[in-house]
Each structure stands twice: as C-alpha cells, then as structure tokens.
Motif scaffolding. Structure first.
Motif, PDB file in Angstrom:
ATOM      1  N   ARG A 145      -2.299   3.152  -3.383  1.00  0.00           N
ATOM      2  CA  ARG A 145      -3.551   2.449  -3.126  1.00  0.00           C
ATOM      3  C   ARG A 145      -4.693   3.217  -3.771  1.00  0.00           C
ATOM      4  N   GLY A 146      -5.920   2.688  -3.653  1.00  0.00           N
ATOM      5  CA  GLY A 146      -7.070   3.296  -4.333  1.00  0.00           C
ATOM      6  C   GLY A 146      -7.319   2.526  -5.621  1.00  0.00           C
ATOM      7  N   ALA A 147      -8.579   2.134  -5.824  1.00  0.00           N
ATOM      8  CA  ALA A 147      -8.895   1.202  -6.913  1.00  0.00           C
ATOM      9  C   ALA A 147      -8.385   1.645  -8.296  1.00  0.00           C
TER      10      ALA A 147
ATOM     11  N   CYS B 217     -12.552   7.104   3.854  1.00  0.00           N
ATOM     12  CA  CYS B 217     -11.348   6.589   3.203  1.00  0.00           C
ATOM     13  C   CYS B 217     -10.727   7.688   2.347  1.00  0.00           C
TER      14      CYS B 217
ATOM     15  N   THR C  73     -12.208  10.403  -7.515  1.00  0.00           N
ATOM     16  CA  THR C  73     -13.607  10.042  -7.787  1.00  0.00           C
ATOM     17  C   THR C  73     -14.520  10.853  -6.858  1.00  0.00           C
TER      18      THR C  73
ATOM     19  N   GLN D 101      -6.588   6.263   6.041  1.00  0.00           N
ATOM     20  CA  GLN D 101      -6.613   6.982   4.755  1.00  0.00           C
ATOM     21  C   GLN D 101      -7.238   8.365   4.903  1.00  0.00           C
TER      22      GLN D 101
ATOM     23  N   ALA E 228      -5.975   8.457  -5.071  1.00  0.00           N
ATOM     24  CA  ALA E 228      -6.456   7.105  -5.411  1.00  0.00           C
ATOM     25  C   ALA E 228      -6.557   6.906  -6.923  1.00  0.00           C
TER      26      ALA E 228
ATOM     27  N   ASP F 202     -14.713   0.056  -4.809  1.00  0.00           N
ATOM     28  CA  ASP F 202     -13.639  -0.823  -5.284  1.00  0.00           C
ATOM     29  C   ASP F 202     -14.132  -1.913  -6.229  1.00  0.00           C
TER      30      ASP F 202
ATOM     31  N   ASN G 227     -16.414  -1.339  -0.722  1.00  0.00           N
ATOM     32  CA  ASN G 227     -15.559  -0.161  -0.506  1.00  0.00           C
ATOM     33  C   ASN G 227     -14.901  -0.338   0.850  1.00  0.00           C
ATOM     34  N   LYS G 228     -14.095   0.618   1.216  1.00  0.00           N
ATOM     35  CA  LYS G 228     -13.321   0.529   2.454  1.00  0.00           C
ATOM     36  C   LYS G 228     -14.180   0.129   3.654  1.00  0.00           C
TER      37      LYS G 228
ATOM     38  N   MET H 286       0.801  -1.228   0.000  1.00  0.00           N
ATOM     39  CA  MET H 286       0.000   0.000   0.000  1.00  0.00           C
ATOM     40  C   MET H 286       0.836   1.283   0.000  1.00  0.00           C
TER      41      MET H 286
ATOM     42  N   ARG I 119      -3.659  -7.465  -4.683  1.00  0.00           N
ATOM     43  CA  ARG I 119      -4.804  -7.138  -3.812  1.00  0.00           C
ATOM     44  C   ARG I 119      -6.065  -7.681  -4.492  1.00  0.00           C
TER      45      ARG I 119
HETATM   46  O1  MRU Z   1      -7.384   0.006   0.788  1.00  0.00           O
HETATM   47  P1  MRU Z   1      -7.455   1.186  -0.129  1.00  0.00           P
HETATM   48  O2  MRU Z   1      -6.895   2.431   0.466  1.00  0.00           O
HETATM   49  O3  MRU Z   1      -6.889   0.875  -1.498  1.00  0.00           O
HETATM   50  O4  MRU Z   1      -9.000   1.403  -0.310  1.00  0.00           O
HETATM   51  C1  MRU Z   1      -9.442   2.455  -1.095  1.00  0.00           C
HETATM   52  C2  MRU Z   1     -10.899   2.631  -1.071  1.00  0.00           C
HETATM   53  O5  MRU Z   1     -11.646   1.880  -0.486  1.00  0.00           O
HETATM   54  C3  MRU Z   1     -11.408   3.733  -1.896  1.00  0.00           C
HETATM   55  O6  MRU Z   1     -12.535   4.294  -1.329  1.00  0.00           O
HETATM   56  C4  MRU Z   1     -11.729   3.144  -3.269  1.00  0.00           C
HETATM   57  O7  MRU Z   1     -10.604   2.511  -3.799  1.00  0.00           O
HETATM   58  C5  MRU Z   1     -12.196   4.120  -4.209  1.00  0.00           C
HETATM   59  S1  MRU Z   1     -10.834   5.140  -4.649  1.00  0.00           S
HETATM   60  C6  MRU Z   1     -11.193   6.076  -5.953  1.00  0.00           C
END
Ligand code: MRU
Length: 332
Positions: free
Chosen positions: A47-49, A147, A159, A186, A153, A225, A235-236, A44, A84
């Motif tokens: 990170r972020g989708a 998050c 987003t 985050q 991200a 995600d 999501n988170k 990480m 991941r």
């Molecule tokens: O574990 P992470 O920090 O990768 O998780 C990120 C999230 O859950 C975000 O809300 C998600 O990826 C959307 S980011 C545009």
C-alpha cells in the motif's frame, strides 16, 4: 536506510513484502500475474500511493511474460486500475504502461524497461523530497506523522518519513510522534516498525489524542494520495482532522508527495474519488468481532484536507506554498 525492499522482480516473479504480516513477520508474497498484483494492491498486502503505482507497472510486466497480446494487456491495465480508486499514482503509472503497449513491438522488454524507469524515478523523487523537506525541520523539533508515508509506501526512502530520515542524516535531532491510524493501523504496525528499524524510536499515540497533544508539536508532516491543482489533498482518513487542529494551534502542516500524486485534471478536491473499505476493518479486531452485531458501518479510507490548512507541499521539484493554485501549476 534499513535493509528491506518493498517489492522486487526476480525472473518472472514479483516479490512483495507482505505488509499485512508486519510488524511480526517479514514475509514476501510471490506474484506471477497481473491478477495476483491486483489482489495484493486491493487487499493491501502492499500500500502507499507511490508504491501502488510502481507495483501496478510491474503487474503489467509479469502479465506480459505470460501473454503479450496488446488487447490482453490493456484488459490487465484496466483490472489494475480498478484495484484502489484514490491514489492517482496508480493511474499515472498505468497510463505510462498503456503508452508503451500502443508501440506494440518487443512488449515484454519495453514494458520492463518502463517499469524500471518508473521505479528509479520514485527512488530519486524520494531523495529530492527528503532534501527539500529537511530544510523545514529545525533541530529539536517535535514532529507528528500520520499513516505510513515511509519507505514502506514507496520503493525508496519514503515521502514524509524520507524527510525525517534526511534530517537525521544531516545531524538534526527531533522527536517523532505517530498516530496509530485507525482502522488499518498503518502507524502502529508500519510507521513505528520502519522508524525503529532506522534508529528512530517513535512515540505512538491514539488518533483521538491528536488535539490534546498538538500544543506540544512543532510540525506535522504527512503524505498525499491525490492532490488537486489548488492544493486540496486526499490522504489517509484522519488527516483533515489533524490539519484543522494544527491550523487552530498555528502548527505548520506539511504535505510531502511526488509530482505523480498531483492530478493535473482536478482544480479542487471536490471530485477526488474516496475509497470506502469493508466494514469488518472497523467491526473486528484480528478476526474477533468488537462492535455490536447488526449495525451500519461507514469506513471511508481517505479524506480531503482543504488547501487553506496546508502550509507547504514538498515535491521533488521544490516546495509549493500558498496560493497553491498559482505555485502548483508552476511545478507541473
Ligand atoms: O491506504 P494506504 O495505506 O495506501 O494509504 C496511504 C496513505 O494515505 C499515505 O499517507 C499516502 O499514500 C502517502 S504514502 C507516500
């Protein structure tokens, strides 16, 4: 938008803004192999989708500079895929890179062109989501985010936070509350940093303050995600709790995510793979043990919010509203 890039390619090296060092230091890691990018995603550092997807594509590119044997590159793709499990953008981007490898010719340059295309699409999607989503923010709104679904991200303006930046550009005024987002923080470390950098001073709250604050909130905006075609959204961790609380208080709950976060193979969220991370993310704080020794720990990194708690899903192709099992397939 504030002057930072989450990742960039220079020569044969991928530079990665190390999100583990934020908000105290802005330091770039150098990744020169697929394995190095795999480690950065898994640990990480980034990170972020959407960002995971773009970075993985560049992971294949930097590996191809070292060795462009198609079988070798396919193994690199499988390694990156395993970094991941929850965000579907990773598979989406790697599937595109795998299709280029099938073509076999001029691999490094064709892989680079595809990675650049994926990055450009990410940036354009952020702008389009920002425009659609900003329509949902009224002047004076009190907005809760969770998050980090921001520029950090993605490779663009973000987003959920992209929507907020666009609303600001349109001259709307609002107040942003961000959760600290235990255990990786985050919200406390990343969202507050990038909002502040962009001229928005957020109010930070503990995750556990959400229910008590909700009567003062007008709108919740989060990222996603992996979204099933019925609207169920991974999501988170903590997102589902916020959605249920928002539902009880009749506060609109908005998901903002690109089409690449929708998994066309999933009819509902029941089989979304949930990542479980290491116990020490919870039991320690900055290297110091805070939890009792010898206990069991469960650290799911994501949860799935049922579609019935979601008011709208904003994508770059428009806004889907319930019933999502009808409106999402139309966007696809
Ligand atoms: O574990 P992470 O920090 O990768 O998780 C990120 C999230 O859950 C975000 O809300 C998600 O990826 C959307 S980011 C545009």
């Amino acid at each position: 938008m504030a002057g930072f890039k989450t990742i960039f390619l220079k020569g044969k090296t991928l530079y990665i803004l190390d999100q583990l060092r934020l908000p105290h230091e802005e330091v770039y890691l150098k990744a020169r192999s697929g394995k190095a990018v795999y480690r950065a995603i898994k640990e990480m550092n980034l990170r972020g989708a959407p960002l995971i997807g773009v970075a993985a594509a560049y992971g294949v590119v930097v590996e191809s500079f070292r060795n462009h044997n198609p079988d070798h590159l396919r193994r690199t793709i499988e390694l990156l895929r395993s970094a991941r499990p929850t965000a579907v953008n990773l598979n989406w981007a790697l599937d595109r890179m795998a299709r280029i490898i099938q073509g076999r010719k001029d691999l490094p340059s064709r892989l680079l062109a595809e990675a650049r295309k994926i990055e450009k699409e990410d940036q354009e999607a952020c702008i389009a989501m920002g425009r659609y989503g900003a329509r949902l923010i009224r002047d004076g709104a009190r907005i809760l985010v969770h998050c980090n679904a921001g520029a950090l991200a993605t490779t663009g303006i973000g987003t959920a936070l992209g929507v907020i930046y666009t609303a600001k550009e349109e001259g709307k005024r609002f107040q942003v509350f961000c959760t600290e987002t235990r255990p990786y923080l985050q919200g406390a470390r990343l969202t507050s940093w990038e909002l502040k950098k962009n001229g928005i001073t957020p109010t930070l709250i503990c995750d556990s303050a959400v229910a008590s604050l909700m009567p003062q909130i007008d709108l919740v905006i989060v990222g996603g995600d992996r979204i099933a075609t019925n609207g169920d959204t991974a999501n988170k961790i903590g997102t589902k709790t916020i959605a249920i609380v928002a539902h009880i208080h009749k506060v609109p709950f908005i998901v903002v995510a690109p089409i690449s976060s929708i998994d066309p193979k999933l009819r509902d969220g029941g089989s979304i793979p949930i990542e479980y991370r290491a116990p020490d993310e919870i039991t320690t704080f900055r290297g110091m043990r805070v939890a009792t020794e010898g206990i069991e720990v469960l650290n799911p990194s994501f949860d799935v919010t049922p579609a019935r708690y979601i008011t709208a899903i904003v994508t770059e192709r428009g806004i889907a509203r319930p019933p999502f099992d009808k409106t999402i397939p139309k966007l696809l």
